[in-house]
Design an enzyme around this catalytic site. Sequence first.
Site, PDB file in Angstrom:
ATOM      1  N   ASP A 163     -10.465   9.891 -10.618  1.00  0.00           N
ATOM      2  CA  ASP A 163      -9.980  11.195 -10.179  1.00  0.00           C
ATOM      3  C   ASP A 163      -9.231  11.835 -11.355  1.00  0.00           C
ATOM      4  O   ASP A 163      -8.862  11.143 -12.314  1.00  0.00           O
ATOM      5  CB  ASP A 163      -9.055  11.069  -8.963  1.00  0.00           C
ATOM      6  N   CYS A 212     -16.095  18.360   2.966  1.00  0.00           N
ATOM      7  CA  CYS A 212     -15.565  18.577   4.319  1.00  0.00           C
ATOM      8  C   CYS A 212     -15.542  20.089   4.568  1.00  0.00           C
ATOM      9  O   CYS A 212     -14.511  20.673   4.905  1.00  0.00           O
ATOM     10  CB  CYS A 212     -14.200  17.934   4.499  1.00  0.00           C
ATOM     11  N   GLY A 239      -8.241   7.173  -2.075  1.00  0.00           N
ATOM     12  CA  GLY A 239      -9.094   6.007  -1.895  1.00  0.00           C
ATOM     13  C   GLY A 239      -9.554   5.671  -0.498  1.00  0.00           C
ATOM     14  O   GLY A 239     -10.022   4.554  -0.277  1.00  0.00           O
ATOM     15  N   CYS A 295     -14.645  11.240  -7.079  1.00  0.00           N
ATOM     16  CA  CYS A 295     -13.469  12.057  -6.697  1.00  0.00           C
ATOM     17  C   CYS A 295     -12.694  11.270  -5.652  1.00  0.00           C
ATOM     18  O   CYS A 295     -12.564  11.685  -4.496  1.00  0.00           O
ATOM     19  CB  CYS A 295     -13.901  13.418  -6.160  1.00  0.00           C
ATOM     20  N   ALA A 296     -12.167  10.129  -6.051  1.00  0.00           N
ATOM     21  CA  ALA A 296     -11.664   9.127  -5.099  1.00  0.00           C
ATOM     22  C   ALA A 296     -10.382   9.536  -4.400  1.00  0.00           C
ATOM     23  O   ALA A 296     -10.104   9.075  -3.290  1.00  0.00           O
ATOM     24  CB  ALA A 296     -11.460   7.798  -5.820  1.00  0.00           C
TER      25      ALA A 296
END
Length: 390
Positions: free
Chosen positions: A231, A332, A211, A207-208
């Site tokens: 992604d 997060c 980047g 899930c870049a």
Amino acid sequence: MTPAARTQAAIELLDEIIVAARDSGAAADTIVARYFANRRYAGSKDRRAVRELVYAAIRTLGERPRSGRAAMLALAAEDPALAETFDGVGHGPARIGDGESKAWPGVAPNWLLERLRASGLDEGEFPALIDRAPLDVRVNRARAEDVAIDGAVAIAGLPDGLRLPTGTDVDRLEGIPDGALEVQDAGSQIVTLAADARPGQRIVDLCAGAGGKTLALAAEMHGEGTILATDTDRNRLARLAPRAERAGVDGVETRLLNPGRESEMLADWAASADCVLIDAPCSGTGTWRRNPEARWRLSPERLDRLVATQQHVLAVGAELVRPGGAMVYIVCSLLDEEGAGQVAAFLADHAGWHGEPLRLPAGRAHGAGMRLTPAHDATDGFFVARLTRG
């Protein structure tokens, strides 16, 4: 603009932001930028003052208010000078009526506070969730061996991490080579270390996005090996290649995936990756310091959809890991249903996988992984786990 006109502008902006948060519309920053693009008469001091009022209201109010006026009345209740700007003169807001209701201060909606408590977060840590975030950068040693910035402080445990003075304009720093600095929260840098990226490895950043973690992984690999950055968001992924070129990074391949067809489109990487890093879509409860309006956007239903997405990307990632390889799961978020609980469910359903103890420069053990919090670690909030395939 008069002080009263600034208050009215903040009310108008908050009205738009409240609607956008309810309807999944534009971000607050975008709304503010559009507002002033159509009001060229507002000077830089006016724009700064209005923006500060808007974000003070957003940080103060955990629950999404019913209107911009109710939001500003909450601030005015604690600030007599602000209350005086409700004078009804010119472009100023109407006078405050007797008994007029205001929004109430809070850290987050009650349902979210309950979820945070259930996830083991101490209430003493709640206020730090909406503090202003510091400005952290990662030094790209491929562009600069030594970086000198007035007021910068080294971040413990991160040889390439610096914390800059608040308000620093990274793009205008003198004497810094282009591509030498990447803005990245210390917590984000720390959890990326869980990948233990080494030269010569094959790594998937599933899930870049744009980047940030891909470039950090590449720095650890010193240009040796391969990173596949994928992604499902074309616009975000398109930003990675220019960033990699600017940073002098080689060995990164990007691949746009179709939602629901990820495994099919990654068949050539099946059971062959040394590590799969999953920075999963999540509620962002650990990033309210940077994005306080996210509290107004989240709902139990949206959280349920995110949890389902996380389960899906974990399943996709697991198919790519070679025997003896690892999968690093990151969110997060401080909610257990997205972090420790999500990993526990994965391990219960996938025989042969186990959690690997982590040794990171910050954070505390939590479930099968570690959790970083703003109050304890002075970083954004994260959960990270490293899962090894037997």
